[in-house]
Write an enzyme that holds these catalytic residues in place. Sequence first.
Site, PDB file in Angstrom:
ATOM      1  N   LYS A 140      46.536  41.038  47.311  1.00  0.00           N
ATOM      2  CA  LYS A 140      46.375  39.893  48.230  1.00  0.00           C
ATOM      3  C   LYS A 140      47.474  39.929  49.286  1.00  0.00           C
ATOM      4  O   LYS A 140      47.223  39.701  50.468  1.00  0.00           O
ATOM      5  CB  LYS A 140      46.497  38.568  47.464  1.00  0.00           C
ATOM      6  CG  LYS A 140      45.359  38.247  46.516  1.00  0.00           C
ATOM      7  CD  LYS A 140      45.582  36.844  45.939  1.00  0.00           C
ATOM      8  CE  LYS A 140      44.711  36.567  44.743  1.00  0.00           C
ATOM      9  NZ  LYS A 140      45.040  35.328  44.049  1.00  0.00           N
ATOM     10  N   GLU A 198      39.720  33.851  50.696  1.00  0.00           N
ATOM     11  CA  GLU A 198      38.264  33.948  50.880  1.00  0.00           C
ATOM     12  C   GLU A 198      37.643  32.558  51.003  1.00  0.00           C
ATOM     13  O   GLU A 198      36.805  32.301  51.871  1.00  0.00           O
ATOM     14  CB  GLU A 198      37.614  34.653  49.676  1.00  0.00           C
ATOM     15  CG  GLU A 198      37.979  36.113  49.508  1.00  0.00           C
ATOM     16  CD  GLU A 198      39.139  36.323  48.552  1.00  0.00           C
ATOM     17  OE1 GLU A 198      40.061  35.463  48.529  1.00  0.00           O
ATOM     18  OE2 GLU A 198      39.142  37.342  47.850  1.00  0.00           O
ATOM     19  N   GLY A 236      42.047  29.074  35.886  1.00  0.00           N
ATOM     20  CA  GLY A 236      40.907  29.206  36.800  1.00  0.00           C
ATOM     21  C   GLY A 236      39.657  29.702  36.095  1.00  0.00           C
ATOM     22  O   GLY A 236      38.563  29.169  36.272  1.00  0.00           O
ATOM     23  N   ARG A 237      39.800  30.719  35.242  1.00  0.00           N
ATOM     24  CA  ARG A 237      38.612  31.296  34.585  1.00  0.00           C
ATOM     25  C   ARG A 237      38.083  30.426  33.442  1.00  0.00           C
ATOM     26  O   ARG A 237      37.093  30.767  32.811  1.00  0.00           O
ATOM     27  CB  ARG A 237      38.901  32.723  34.127  1.00  0.00           C
ATOM     28  CG  ARG A 237      40.148  32.920  33.298  1.00  0.00           C
ATOM     29  CD  ARG A 237      40.531  34.396  33.196  1.00  0.00           C
ATOM     30  NE  ARG A 237      41.826  34.606  32.559  1.00  0.00           N
ATOM     31  CZ  ARG A 237      42.985  34.606  33.194  1.00  0.00           C
ATOM     32  NH1 ARG A 237      43.034  34.366  34.489  1.00  0.00           N
ATOM     33  NH2 ARG A 237      44.122  34.822  32.545  1.00  0.00           N
ATOM     34  N   HIS A 255      17.363  51.144  31.375  1.00  0.00           N
ATOM     35  CA  HIS A 255      16.957  52.158  32.358  1.00  0.00           C
ATOM     36  C   HIS A 255      18.112  52.513  33.277  1.00  0.00           C
ATOM     37  O   HIS A 255      17.911  53.045  34.358  1.00  0.00           O
ATOM     38  CB  HIS A 255      15.765  51.636  33.160  1.00  0.00           C
ATOM     39  CG  HIS A 255      14.587  51.335  32.281  1.00  0.00           C
ATOM     40  ND1 HIS A 255      13.632  52.273  31.975  1.00  0.00           N
ATOM     41  CD2 HIS A 255      14.261  50.215  31.586  1.00  0.00           C
ATOM     42  CE1 HIS A 255      12.741  51.721  31.149  1.00  0.00           C
ATOM     43  NE2 HIS A 255      13.109  50.481  30.893  1.00  0.00           N
ATOM     44  N   GLU A 263      40.723  39.785  33.272  1.00  0.00           N
ATOM     45  CA  GLU A 263      41.837  39.059  33.893  1.00  0.00           C
ATOM     46  C   GLU A 263      42.752  38.494  32.798  1.00  0.00           C
ATOM     47  O   GLU A 263      43.964  38.408  32.969  1.00  0.00           O
ATOM     48  CB  GLU A 263      41.316  37.936  34.806  1.00  0.00           C
ATOM     49  CG  GLU A 263      42.351  37.474  35.816  1.00  0.00           C
ATOM     50  CD  GLU A 263      41.771  36.631  36.949  1.00  0.00           C
ATOM     51  OE1 GLU A 263      41.525  37.162  38.042  1.00  0.00           O
ATOM     52  OE2 GLU A 263      41.572  35.426  36.740  1.00  0.00           O
ATOM     53  N   LYS A 275      41.195  26.098  42.695  1.00  0.00           N
ATOM     54  CA  LYS A 275      42.289  25.482  41.934  1.00  0.00           C
ATOM     55  C   LYS A 275      43.524  25.353  42.831  1.00  0.00           C
ATOM     56  O   LYS A 275      44.133  24.306  42.910  1.00  0.00           O
ATOM     57  CB  LYS A 275      42.594  26.326  40.690  1.00  0.00           C
ATOM     58  CG  LYS A 275      43.716  25.756  39.867  1.00  0.00           C
ATOM     59  CD  LYS A 275      43.999  26.532  38.606  1.00  0.00           C
ATOM     60  CE  LYS A 275      45.244  25.969  37.950  1.00  0.00           C
ATOM     61  NZ  LYS A 275      45.680  26.729  36.795  1.00  0.00           N
TER      62      LYS A 275
HETATM   63  O1  F6P Z   1      41.479  36.436  41.117  1.00  0.00           O
HETATM   64  C1  F6P Z   1      42.645  35.706  41.062  1.00  0.00           C
HETATM   65  C2  F6P Z   1      42.400  34.231  40.944  1.00  0.00           C
HETATM   66  O2  F6P Z   1      43.622  33.620  40.993  1.00  0.00           O
HETATM   67  C3  F6P Z   1      41.612  33.832  39.686  1.00  0.00           C
HETATM   68  O3  F6P Z   1      42.414  33.713  38.580  1.00  0.00           O
HETATM   69  C4  F6P Z   1      40.972  32.564  40.133  1.00  0.00           C
HETATM   70  O4  F6P Z   1      39.898  32.221  39.318  1.00  0.00           O
HETATM   71  C5  F6P Z   1      40.562  32.936  41.552  1.00  0.00           C
HETATM   72  O5  F6P Z   1      41.620  33.733  42.027  1.00  0.00           O
HETATM   73  C6  F6P Z   1      40.332  31.787  42.464  1.00  0.00           C
HETATM   74  O6  F6P Z   1      41.451  30.972  42.571  1.00  0.00           O
HETATM   75  P1  F6P Z   1      41.363  29.507  43.145  1.00  0.00           P
HETATM   76  O7  F6P Z   1      40.483  28.710  42.242  1.00  0.00           O
HETATM   77  O8  F6P Z   1      42.774  29.008  43.174  1.00  0.00           O
HETATM   78  O9  F6P Z   1      40.771  29.600  44.518  1.00  0.00           O
END
Ligand code: F6P
Length: 501
Positions: free
Chosen positions: A467, A184, A239-240, A355, A325, A178
């Site tokens: 972060k 990452e 995002g979620r 289990h 979250e 987003k």
């Molecule tokens: O974990 C934090 C967060 O901002 C989430 O809310 C989001 O889904 C994820 O990082 C990834 O963010 P992006 O889609 O901006 O890479």
Amino acid sequence: MSTKPHPSAANPSSAAFGSLQAAGIILDLAYQSIDQHDWADLFTKADEIGLKKQIESLLTGGLVNTSEHRPALHTALRNLDKKSVLHNGQDVMPAIAEVWQRMDGLCNKWVGVTDLIHIGIGGSDFGPRLAVQALAHSANKTNRSMRVHFAANVDSAELSHILERAQANSTKVLIVSKSFSTAETMMNAKTIINWFKAKNLTSSQIQNSLFAITSNTKAAESFGIQEENIFPFWEWVGGRFSVWSAVGLPIALQYGFDTFKQFLSGANAMDQHFASAPINQNLPCLLALALFYQQGKHHSKAYAVVPYAHGLELFPFWLQQLDMESNGKSTDRQGNSVKVSSPAVFGSAGTNAQHSYFQLLHQGPEIIPVDFIAVKAAMSTLPEAQDHHNALLANCLAQAQALANGKESTDPNLSYSGKRPSNLIMLPKLDAYHLGALLALYEHRAFCLGALWNLNSFDQPGVELGKVLARPIEDALKSDAPLDSHAFDDVTASRIEFLKK
Ligand code: F6P
């Protein structure tokens, strides 16, 4: 979908099996053992907080994300009949429909692609990863027999495992973020570009292989993604909650755009139920009220979700982000401290779960509410599929029964207290439509729980500090210069020193 009050709606725990139903999904609250009086109190609480009005505000673009002054309009992404939805006075549906058209076009265009690598993390990963896995047994794959891979972790072990198998010349990459700035995702994207180069792909071949799905289209362009390969979504999509946008592209690419539409359509049917059903028959509201009640009664700090469907193995991971979250917070919408918010969520596929941690669910001193999710139709084509399925469902029903009724014994070690609450959520089959409805059910439940706890369910400020702190540590790990001991606390400094030796 009937909105007529059912005779036992005043006590949904005693409603006949199947009478609480939406988008084909049945909710059975019988083992909640909440009596009529307590349900009445819960409905009063829902009235007091104006839950109906809050739902209406969510669905019509109200600024429910109070800290970021934004609506949370993910429901517009599955508004298949394109009835207008306004944001800042503008209908958002034409832009959404344009992206649908482009997604559909891409599904028809790709030939000879052997590998699709989806790079993204959190909300840019959990939903599509879950859906692609969940539908593997039921949806028809398009005949391009493409392998779909997901890389989220910054640990190169995940990506390297994928790159060992992928064929560079026929690989396409979706960079899904987003913000288009998540560390990452950006690092994984750069490593893939290096891999393409090492495999001697030309710059134009690399360019043609890279796609971006983002609400920050400028950042994607600066990164070098061609304009025609950028699929936008919007800042009003949390995002979620983004799997319904082009973030869900791997679902469409793997199973066809019609399957993706079915997924949206199931979610949309749940939205319509959520918008119109009275609270005492409204599945997301009832689920939220039941958990709110059990949490209050037992002071539960956790609850479990156990899908008896191997295809839903990833559902608990998706739900962990959605619930924790959204509602793992200690400040309410007015900035006051709260003592109670989301319990921790954990779970895994039944019967494996039995289990593992079921011992604690049955005999631990803390009461942990459980959501059992079952699917009526068997989910494989093996000749023995129905036998396996009967065993699977028998286990699901038996575990719920054991938790509820317990068993007395003169030996305390062998006795089960019972009175442990659970829900049964039953899907007729695990197809795109019902998967969409299931995810929407839980999304709306999270919103209702946020309303009950008076939380803003749409921000996540708590994830930022870690972060920020990671950056100087990463720099220190990379650097040959002596460690600036004042830059870190003693514990972290000594850990860095150890890693650098
Ligand atoms: O974990 C934090 C967060 O901002 C989430 O809310 C989001 O889904 C994820 O990082 C990834 O963010 P992006 O889609 O901006 O890479």
